[in-house]
Design a protein around this motif. Structure first.
Motif, PDB file in Angstrom:
ATOM      1  N   GLU A  62       0.824  -1.209   0.000  1.00  0.00           N
ATOM      2  CA  GLU A  62       0.000   0.000   0.000  1.00  0.00           C
ATOM      3  C   GLU A  62       0.861   1.263   0.000  1.00  0.00           C
ATOM      4  O   GLU A  62       0.601   2.218  -0.750  1.00  0.00           O
ATOM      5  CB  GLU A  62      -0.926   0.001   1.222  1.00  0.00           C
ATOM      6  N   LYS A  63       1.899   1.268   0.824  1.00  0.00           N
ATOM      7  CA  LYS A  63       2.785   2.434   0.892  1.00  0.00           C
ATOM      8  C   LYS A  63       3.600   2.585  -0.386  1.00  0.00           C
ATOM      9  O   LYS A  63       3.891   3.703  -0.815  1.00  0.00           O
ATOM     10  CB  LYS A  63       3.722   2.302   2.100  1.00  0.00           C
ATOM     11  N   MET A  64       3.951   1.452  -1.014  1.00  0.00           N
ATOM     12  CA  MET A  64       4.709   1.512  -2.260  1.00  0.00           C
ATOM     13  C   MET A  64       3.843   2.118  -3.363  1.00  0.00           C
ATOM     14  O   MET A  64       4.315   2.933  -4.166  1.00  0.00           O
ATOM     15  CB  MET A  64       5.188   0.126  -2.661  1.00  0.00           C
ATOM     16  N   LEU A  65       2.575   1.726  -3.418  1.00  0.00           N
ATOM     17  CA  LEU A  65       1.666   2.294  -4.409  1.00  0.00           C
ATOM     18  C   LEU A  65       1.474   3.790  -4.179  1.00  0.00           C
ATOM     19  O   LEU A  65       1.373   4.568  -5.131  1.00  0.00           O
ATOM     20  CB  LEU A  65       0.315   1.582  -4.374  1.00  0.00           C
ATOM     21  N   ALA A  66       1.432   4.176  -2.919  1.00  0.00           N
ATOM     22  CA  ALA A  66       1.282   5.602  -2.597  1.00  0.00           C
ATOM     23  C   ALA A  66       2.511   6.392  -3.039  1.00  0.00           C
ATOM     24  O   ALA A  66       2.396   7.542  -3.479  1.00  0.00           O
ATOM     25  CB  ALA A  66       1.049   5.783  -1.094  1.00  0.00           C
ATOM     26  N   LEU A  67       3.666   5.769  -2.937  1.00  0.00           N
ATOM     27  CA  LEU A  67       4.908   6.410  -3.380  1.00  0.00           C
ATOM     28  C   LEU A  67       4.883   6.608  -4.890  1.00  0.00           C
ATOM     29  O   LEU A  67       5.319   7.637  -5.404  1.00  0.00           O
ATOM     30  CB  LEU A  67       6.110   5.555  -2.975  1.00  0.00           C
ATOM     31  N   GLY A  68       4.369   5.615  -5.599  1.00  0.00           N
ATOM     32  CA  GLY A  68       4.226   5.717  -7.048  1.00  0.00           C
ATOM     33  C   GLY A  68       5.489   5.346  -7.806  1.00  0.00           C
ATOM     34  O   GLY A  68       6.583   5.301  -7.237  1.00  0.00           O
ATOM     35  N   GLU A  69       5.322   5.097  -9.082  1.00  0.00           N
ATOM     36  CA  GLU A  69       6.454   4.660  -9.913  1.00  0.00           C
ATOM     37  C   GLU A  69       7.547   5.722  -9.991  1.00  0.00           C
ATOM     38  O   GLU A  69       8.730   5.407  -9.857  1.00  0.00           O
ATOM     39  CB  GLU A  69       5.955   4.304 -11.316  1.00  0.00           C
ATOM     40  N   ARG A  99      -4.724  -9.767  -5.154  1.00  0.00           N
ATOM     41  CA  ARG A  99      -4.840 -11.228  -5.114  1.00  0.00           C
ATOM     42  C   ARG A  99      -4.584 -11.850  -3.740  1.00  0.00           C
ATOM     43  O   ARG A  99      -5.082 -12.934  -3.438  1.00  0.00           O
ATOM     44  CB  ARG A  99      -3.849 -11.852  -6.103  1.00  0.00           C
ATOM     45  N   HIS A 100      -3.787 -11.167  -2.907  1.00  0.00           N
ATOM     46  CA  HIS A 100      -3.343 -11.809  -1.664  1.00  0.00           C
ATOM     47  C   HIS A 100      -3.543 -10.948  -0.421  1.00  0.00           C
ATOM     48  O   HIS A 100      -2.905 -11.194   0.607  1.00  0.00           O
ATOM     49  CB  HIS A 100      -1.863 -12.187  -1.790  1.00  0.00           C
ATOM     50  N   GLY A 101      -4.406  -9.963  -0.517  1.00  0.00           N
ATOM     51  CA  GLY A 101      -4.692  -9.140   0.647  1.00  0.00           C
ATOM     52  C   GLY A 101      -3.503  -8.360   1.156  1.00  0.00           C
ATOM     53  O   GLY A 101      -3.435  -8.027   2.344  1.00  0.00           O
ATOM     54  N   GLY A 102      -2.554  -8.078   0.275  1.00  0.00           N
ATOM     55  CA  GLY A 102      -1.375  -7.313   0.664  1.00  0.00           C
ATOM     56  C   GLY A 102      -0.272  -8.136   1.292  1.00  0.00           C
ATOM     57  O   GLY A 102       0.767  -7.593   1.680  1.00  0.00           O
ATOM     58  N   GLU A 103      -0.483  -9.448   1.395  1.00  0.00           N
ATOM     59  CA  GLU A 103       0.510 -10.325   1.997  1.00  0.00           C
ATOM     60  C   GLU A 103       1.317 -11.059   0.912  1.00  0.00           C
ATOM     61  O   GLU A 103       0.810 -11.316  -0.179  1.00  0.00           O
ATOM     62  CB  GLU A 103      -0.170 -11.367   2.903  1.00  0.00           C
ATOM     63  N   VAL A 104       2.549 -11.393   1.232  1.00  0.00           N
ATOM     64  CA  VAL A 104       3.390 -12.166   0.312  1.00  0.00           C
ATOM     65  C   VAL A 104       3.018 -13.639   0.445  1.00  0.00           C
ATOM     66  O   VAL A 104       3.079 -14.197   1.545  1.00  0.00           O
ATOM     67  CB  VAL A 104       4.886 -11.982   0.630  1.00  0.00           C
ATOM     68  N   PRO A 105       2.623 -14.290  -0.637  1.00  0.00           N
ATOM     69  CA  PRO A 105       2.224 -15.696  -0.552  1.00  0.00           C
ATOM     70  C   PRO A 105       3.415 -16.625  -0.365  1.00  0.00           C
ATOM     71  O   PRO A 105       4.493 -16.390  -0.918  1.00  0.00           O
ATOM     72  CB  PRO A 105       1.551 -15.950  -1.905  1.00  0.00           C
TER      73      PRO A 105
END
Length: 215
Positions: A62-69, A99-105
């Motif tokens: 979530e924080k990475m998406l907020a940071l943006g590309e 796909r994974h609720g923000g968790e690493v599968p």
């Protein structure tokens, strides 16, 4: 190597370093996944330098998406292929949420379905984050396996499968790290430091490098 050689080989490595750890810095499974993805065709040192300021502000998808590309690129622009890596990390983060609720599968196929994540990256994450006895074959591990006669193979996958078959179960959990560290610091590409190798007596490499001090 014979079974006895392999047992001796890993006993020595275990005694010298009972709890080996990787050299990439991370704070949770997500940051580990990002770090490993960034390390493709780059050194761990360069990745750690870039993520030192990145992970304190972007340690979740979530924080990475907020940071943006574009924001991510500013942090990793010193790493090779940073443009494509930034794009992959952002898309990977989006899919982890979707796909994974923000968790690493903890599943290889699910990991490999993420952008920028191949078998090697998936195996590293499964081994370090989830304690699975996976083996990630990088250039160091591929070289050591072939040079020593531990598990010769023409492709990384062939070496990986051979190692899984030949390495005794008690050593599988840490074999990945022992072999990579050995290849990085002792069994180096151009000229291995055979004279200071603790497993040289089990190694089948014929042209062992002599101690330069004795020349």
């Amino acid at each position: 190597m014979t079974k006895a050689d392999i047992e001796g080989f890993f006993t020595r490595l275990q005694n010298a370093n009972p709890e080996p750890v990787g050299e990439l810095n991370y704070v949770n499974p997500y940051t580990l996944l990002v770090a490993v993805a960034l390390s493709a065709q780059a050194t761990d040192v360069s990745v750690n330098k870039a993520t030192e300021k990145l992970f304190p502000i972007a340690d979740t998808p979530e924080k990475m998406l907020a940071l943006g590309e574009d924001g991510l690129k500013q942090h990793i622009k010193t790493i090779g292929l940073f443009n494509s890596k930034a794009k992959n990390v952002i898309e990977m983060s989006r899919l982890l949420i979707e796909r994974h609720g923000g968790e690493v599968p903890a599943d290889r196929l699910a990991l490999e379905a993420l952008p920028g994540v191949g078998r090697k990256t998936a195996n590293v994450v499964l081994n370090i984050a989830f304690g699975q006895p996976t083996i990630a074959v990088d250039t160091h591990l591929f070289r050591v396996s072939n040079r020593t006669g531990l598990a010769p193979g023409k492709t990384p996958l062939a070496v990986e499968l051979a190692l899984e078959k030949r390495i005794p179960k008690p050593y599988l959990r840490h074999a990945h790290h022992w072999l990579i560290l050995h290849g990085r610091y002792i069994c180096k590409a151009r000229k291995p430091d055979c004279w200071r190798c603790i497993v040289s007596e089990f190694c089948k490499f014929k042209e062992k490098t002599p101690d330069p001090a004795l020349r």
